[in-house]
Design a protein around this motif. Structure first.
Motif, PDB file in Angstrom:
ATOM      1  N   GLY A   1       0.803  -1.209   0.000  1.00 38.94           N
ATOM      2  CA  GLY A   1       0.000   0.000   0.000  1.00 38.94           C
ATOM      3  C   GLY A   1       0.837   1.261   0.000  1.00 38.94           C
ATOM      4  O   GLY A   1       0.293   2.353  -0.082  1.00 38.94           O
ATOM      5  N   THR A   2       2.144   1.110   0.081  1.00 35.21           N
ATOM      6  CA  THR A   2       2.992   2.297   0.009  1.00 35.21           C
ATOM      7  C   THR A   2       3.062   2.791  -1.428  1.00 35.21           C
ATOM      8  O   THR A   2       3.360   2.046  -2.342  1.00 35.21           O
ATOM      9  CB  THR A   2       4.398   1.966   0.509  1.00 35.21           C
ATOM     10  N   ARG A   3       2.804   4.037  -1.579  1.00 37.30           N
ATOM     11  CA  ARG A   3       2.847   4.625  -2.932  1.00 37.30           C
ATOM     12  C   ARG A   3       4.245   5.146  -3.214  1.00 37.30           C
ATOM     13  O   ARG A   3       4.825   5.870  -2.425  1.00 37.30           O
ATOM     14  CB  ARG A   3       1.845   5.774  -3.020  1.00 37.30           C
ATOM     15  N   LEU A   4       4.753   4.795  -4.387  1.00 39.91           N
ATOM     16  CA  LEU A   4       6.092   5.228  -4.778  1.00 39.91           C
ATOM     17  C   LEU A   4       6.035   5.889  -6.149  1.00 39.91           C
ATOM     18  O   LEU A   4       5.191   5.546  -6.979  1.00 39.91           O
ATOM     19  CB  LEU A   4       7.046   4.032  -4.858  1.00 39.91           C
ATOM     20  N   PRO A   5       6.937   6.833  -6.391  1.00 36.17           N
ATOM     21  CA  PRO A   5       7.064   7.361  -7.755  1.00 36.17           C
ATOM     22  C   PRO A   5       7.529   6.259  -8.692  1.00 36.17           C
ATOM     23  O   PRO A   5       8.173   5.304  -8.278  1.00 36.17           O
ATOM     24  CB  PRO A   5       8.096   8.480  -7.614  1.00 36.17           C
ATOM     25  N   ARG A   6       7.246   6.466  -9.953  1.00 37.36           N
ATOM     26  CA  ARG A   6       7.456   5.367 -10.897  1.00 37.36           C
ATOM     27  C   ARG A   6       8.916   4.935 -10.953  1.00 37.36           C
ATOM     28  O   ARG A   6       9.211   3.748 -11.048  1.00 37.36           O
ATOM     29  CB  ARG A   6       6.979   5.771 -12.287  1.00 37.36           C
ATOM     30  N   ARG A   7       9.828   5.877 -10.950  1.00 42.26           N
ATOM     31  CA  ARG A   7      11.218   5.501 -11.090  1.00 42.26           C
ATOM     32  C   ARG A   7      11.709   4.681  -9.895  1.00 42.26           C
ATOM     33  O   ARG A   7      12.378   3.661 -10.050  1.00 42.26           O
ATOM     34  CB  ARG A   7      12.084   6.759 -11.268  1.00 42.26           C
ATOM     35  N   ALA A   8      11.315   5.128  -8.728  1.00 43.56           N
ATOM     36  CA  ALA A   8      11.719   4.383  -7.535  1.00 43.56           C
ATOM     37  C   ALA A   8      11.074   3.007  -7.525  1.00 43.56           C
ATOM     38  O   ALA A   8      11.702   2.005  -7.161  1.00 43.56           O
ATOM     39  CB  ALA A   8      11.328   5.158  -6.282  1.00 43.56           C
ATOM     40  N   ARG A   9       9.820   2.946  -7.929  1.00 40.31           N
ATOM     41  CA  ARG A   9       9.128   1.668  -7.953  1.00 40.31           C
ATOM     42  C   ARG A   9       9.826   0.717  -8.931  1.00 40.31           C
ATOM     43  O   ARG A   9      10.051  -0.452  -8.633  1.00 40.31           O
ATOM     44  CB  ARG A   9       7.672   1.877  -8.370  1.00 40.31           C
ATOM     45  N   ARG A  10      10.193   1.233 -10.062  1.00 41.74           N
ATOM     46  CA  ARG A  10      10.869   0.390 -11.047  1.00 41.74           C
ATOM     47  C   ARG A  10      12.185  -0.143 -10.501  1.00 41.74           C
ATOM     48  O   ARG A  10      12.508  -1.322 -10.638  1.00 41.74           O
ATOM     49  CB  ARG A  10      11.111   1.196 -12.334  1.00 41.74           C
ATOM     50  N   HIS A  11      12.936   0.721  -9.867  1.00 45.67           N
ATOM     51  CA  HIS A  11      14.199   0.305  -9.299  1.00 45.67           C
ATOM     52  C   HIS A  11      13.986  -0.796  -8.252  1.00 45.67           C
ATOM     53  O   HIS A  11      14.714  -1.801  -8.219  1.00 45.67           O
ATOM     54  CB  HIS A  11      14.900   1.516  -8.668  1.00 45.67           C
ATOM     55  N   GLN A  12      12.987  -0.618  -7.434  1.00 45.37           N
ATOM     56  CA  GLN A  12      12.721  -1.603  -6.408  1.00 45.37           C
ATOM     57  C   GLN A  12      12.267  -2.925  -7.022  1.00 45.37           C
ATOM     58  O   GLN A  12      12.623  -4.001  -6.550  1.00 45.37           O
ATOM     59  CB  GLN A  12      11.650  -1.061  -5.455  1.00 45.37           C
ATOM     60  N   LEU A  13      11.490  -2.826  -8.083  1.00 48.73           N
ATOM     61  CA  LEU A  13      11.060  -4.049  -8.754  1.00 48.73           C
ATOM     62  C   LEU A  13      12.255  -4.799  -9.336  1.00 48.73           C
ATOM     63  O   LEU A  13      12.333  -6.036  -9.255  1.00 48.73           O
ATOM     64  CB  LEU A  13      10.052  -3.709  -9.853  1.00 48.73           C
ATOM     65  N   LEU A  14      13.181  -4.063  -9.893  1.00 50.19           N
ATOM     66  CA  LEU A  14      14.379  -4.710 -10.431  1.00 50.19           C
ATOM     67  C   LEU A  14      15.149  -5.430  -9.323  1.00 50.19           C
ATOM     68  O   LEU A  14      15.628  -6.555  -9.524  1.00 50.19           O
ATOM     69  CB  LEU A  14      15.277  -3.673 -11.114  1.00 50.19           C
ATOM     70  N   GLY A  15      15.245  -4.774  -8.183  1.00 52.97           N
ATOM     71  CA  GLY A  15      15.943  -5.422  -7.070  1.00 52.97           C
ATOM     72  C   GLY A  15      15.253  -6.694  -6.624  1.00 52.97           C
ATOM     73  O   GLY A  15      15.903  -7.738  -6.425  1.00 52.97           O
ATOM     74  N   ALA A  16      13.948  -6.625  -6.495  1.00 51.72           N
ATOM     75  CA  ALA A  16      13.208  -7.817  -6.076  1.00 51.72           C
ATOM     76  C   ALA A  16      13.341  -8.927  -7.109  1.00 51.72           C
ATOM     77  O   ALA A  16      13.564 -10.095  -6.775  1.00 51.72           O
ATOM     78  CB  ALA A  16      11.739  -7.463  -5.866  1.00 51.72           C
ATOM     79  N   ALA A  17      13.241  -8.558  -8.369  1.00 60.94           N
ATOM     80  CA  ALA A  17      13.347  -9.562  -9.424  1.00 60.94           C
ATOM     81  C   ALA A  17      14.722 -10.209  -9.407  1.00 60.94           C
ATOM     82  O   ALA A  17      14.857 -11.422  -9.575  1.00 60.94           O
ATOM     83  CB  ALA A  17      13.085  -8.911 -10.780  1.00 60.94           C
ATOM     84  N   GLN A  18      15.741  -9.422  -9.176  1.00 63.53           N
ATOM     85  CA  GLN A  18      17.091  -9.984  -9.130  1.00 63.53           C
ATOM     86  C   GLN A  18      17.216 -11.003  -8.005  1.00 63.53           C
ATOM     87  O   GLN A  18      17.749 -12.095  -8.197  1.00 63.53           O
ATOM     88  CB  GLN A  18      18.116  -8.871  -8.950  1.00 63.53           C
ATOM     89  N   GLU A  19      16.695 -10.655  -6.850  1.00 64.11           N
ATOM     90  CA  GLU A  19      16.768 -11.605  -5.745  1.00 64.11           C
ATOM     91  C   GLU A  19      16.097 -12.928  -6.100  1.00 64.11           C
ATOM     92  O   GLU A  19      16.648 -14.011  -5.877  1.00 64.11           O
ATOM     93  CB  GLU A  19      16.105 -11.011  -4.499  1.00 64.11           C
ATOM     94  N   VAL A  20      14.919 -12.824  -6.664  1.00 68.55           N
ATOM     95  CA  VAL A  20      14.167 -14.046  -6.946  1.00 68.55           C
ATOM     96  C   VAL A  20      14.830 -14.838  -8.072  1.00 68.55           C
ATOM     97  O   VAL A  20      14.982 -16.061  -7.996  1.00 68.55           O
ATOM     98  CB  VAL A  20      12.713 -13.708  -7.298  1.00 68.55           C
ATOM     99  N   PHE A  21      15.245 -14.137  -9.124  1.00 64.50           N
ATOM    100  CA  PHE A  21      15.884 -14.839 -10.237  1.00 64.50           C
ATOM    101  C   PHE A  21      17.171 -15.507  -9.782  1.00 64.50           C
ATOM    102  O   PHE A  21      17.494 -16.625 -10.192  1.00 64.50           O
ATOM    103  CB  PHE A  21      16.170 -13.868 -11.380  1.00 64.50           C
TER     104      PHE A  21
END
Lengths: 234, 234
Positions: free
Chosen positions: A30-50
Motif C-alpha cells: 500500500g505504500t505509494r512510490l514514484p514510478r522511477r523508484a518503484r521500477r528500481h525496487q522491482l528490479l531489485g526484487a526480481a534480481q533476488e528471486v531470479f
DNA sequence: ATGGCCGTGGAGGTCAAGATCGGCGTGCAG
DNA sequence: CTGCACGCCGATCTTGACCTCCACGGCCAT
C-alpha cells in the motif's frame, strides 16, 4: 505430480539478519512510490528471486510478493517476464565488461594485469546478490536474446584480453583469442568454485595462486614484451 | 508442422521396402521393437531433442514424435520427463569422468597427462550429438537432482586431477583442488569455445596451444617431480 | 485357421503460471 | 466540500505441457 520442480536450493547467503517469518523485507502493501523508484525496487526484487530460484522456477507472483506489490503493477512497469530478465541481464553484463576493461587498463605490467583481471572476476562473483548467476549460470540460454547477450559479453571480455595478448606476444588473432578465452574461463570457473566452497581459502590467496598459474602459462609465449622475465619454452 | 504423418494403418510392419533408417527424421510409426531396443532408441531421441532445445523447451510430444512412437509408450519406459533427463545426464556424466580418469592414467609424464586430459575434454565436447550440453549447459540446474549430478562430476574430475597435482607438487589439498578446478575449467571452457567457433583452428593445434599454456602454468609449482625441467618460481 | 492378449494410438484431464479487468483509496484543484 | 485522476489490488482467463483412458490390430495356443 512428480513434475513439481520445487528447488528450495541452498540460496547461499543473503541479507543475513533474516527475521523469522518474512524472507528479507516484506513491506506493507500500500505504500505509494514514484514510478522511477518503484521500477528500481522491482528490479531489485526480481534480481533476488531470479538469483535464488532461476528463471523458470521464479514466478511473477514471487517477484511481486517480494517487492510488496501485486502483479498488475509489475506488468505496468515491464511488458513481460522476459523483458524484466533481460533488463537485469544487460545491467550485469555491462558491469562485468566494465570491470574487466578497468582491470586491464589499470596498469601496464602484464603480471599485475593478470592479477587485476583475476581479482575483477572474483570481486564480480562475490558481489552482493550473487547477480553473476544471471550471466554465468542462466537457465534461459535457449532463448536467443539471452544467448546473444551471454555470448556477447564473453566474447567482448575475451577480445579485450586478446588485444593485450596479441600486442605482447605477436600471436595471430585466433590463437590469442583462444588463450584469452582460456584466461577468462579460468577466472570465471575458479572464482565460482572459490565462492561455492566458502571459507576455505582467503580471496587474496586464491587470486594469487591462480594468478601465478595463469601468469606462468601466459608469460611463456613468444615475443612477450613485458619486463623480460618470462621463462622460455622448452 | 507435425501433421505430416497421419493414419498409416495399411502399412504392414517390416514391409521390407521401407528404408526406415533416418536418424534425424521421424520414422514411420508402427514398428514393433523389443523393450531394450525401444528404450535405447527413446534415449537417443530424447538426447537429440534435449540437446537441440534444452530441457524446458523440449516437450514430451516432441520426443515421442522424434522416436516415432506415441506418448504412452514413452511413459511406459520412463516415469516422467525428469527421470528421462536424469538417465541421459548420468550416462554422460559417467562418460566424462571415465574419459578424464583414463586420460590421467594413460601416462606418467605430467606434460603428456595435461595433453591427454585436455584432448579428452575436446573429444568429449566434440562427441556426436553434442551431449556435453546436458552436462555443461543444462538449463535445469535449479533442480536439486541435476545440480547434484553436475556438481558431483565436476568435483570428481577436479579431485582426480587434484590427486596428481598434490602428489607431484606437495601443495595442500585446498590449493591443489583450486588448481585442479582451474585446469578442468580451462579445458571445458576452451573446448566449448573451440567447438562454437568452428573451422578456425584444427583440434590438435588448439589442444597443443592451451596445453602449453596450462603446462607452463602448472609446472612452475614447487616440488614438481616431473622430468625436472620446470622453471623455478620467482 | 481363430479367438484371446497385449502393445500402440489418438483424444482428453488437470494444473501451474503468465497475463489481464473492474473496484478502491488517496491527494488535489476548484 | 466535492469531483477527478492516478496508481494499486483481488480475482479471473487462457495457454501450454505433463500425464492417462477407450479403441484398434498384429501375434500365438489349440
Amino acid at each position: 505430480m512428480a513434475g513439481a520442480v520445487n528447488t528450495v536450493h541452498g540460496t547461499t547467503h543473503l541479507g543475513g539478519g533474516v527475521t523469522a517469518i518474512e524472507q528479507t523485507e516484506a513491506r506493507p502493501r500500500g505504500t505509494r512510490l514514484p514510478r522511477r523508484a518503484r521500477r528500481h525496487q522491482l528490479l531489485g526484487a526480481a534480481q533476488e528471486v531470479f538469483v535464488a530460484q532461476g528463471y523458470h522456477a521464479a514466478a511473477m507472483d514471487d517477484i511481486a510478493e517480494r517487492a510488496g506489490v501485486s502483479k498488475p503493477v509489475l506488468y505496468q512497469h515491464f511488458p513481460g517476464k522476459l523483458d524484466l530478465y533481460l533488463a537485469l541481464l544487460d545491467q550485469h553484463c555491462e558491469a562485468l565488461l566494465q570491470a574487466v576493461r578497468t582491470a586491464l587498463a589499470s596498469t601496464t605490467d602484464n603480471k599485475l594485469r593478470v592479477t587485476a583481471t583475476m581479482d575483477a572476476y572474483f570481486a564480480y562473483v562475490e558481489a552482493e546478490g550473487g547477480a553473476f548467476r544471471l550471466v554465468f549460470e542462466s537457465d534461459l540460454t535457449n532463448e536467443p536474446a539471452v544467448r546473444e547477450r551471454v555470448d556477447r559479453v564473453s566474447l567482448q571480455c575475451a577480445e579485450a584480453i586478446s588485444e593485450v595478448i596479441a600486442e605482447d606476444t605477436g600471436l595471430p588473432s585466433e590463437q590469442s583469442m583462444l588463450l584469452a578465452v582460456a584466461l577468462g574461463g579460468v577466472s570465471q570457473v575458479v572464482a565460482r568454485y572459490w565462492l561455492s566452497s566458502e571459507s576455505d581459502i582467503p580471496r587474496d590467496t586464491a587470486v594469487q595462486l591462480v594468478t601465478s598459474l595463469a601468469w606462468r602459462g601466459i608469460a611463456g609465449f613468444p615475443l612477450h614484451g613485458a619486463d623480460g622475465q618470462g621463462p622460455e619454452a622448452d
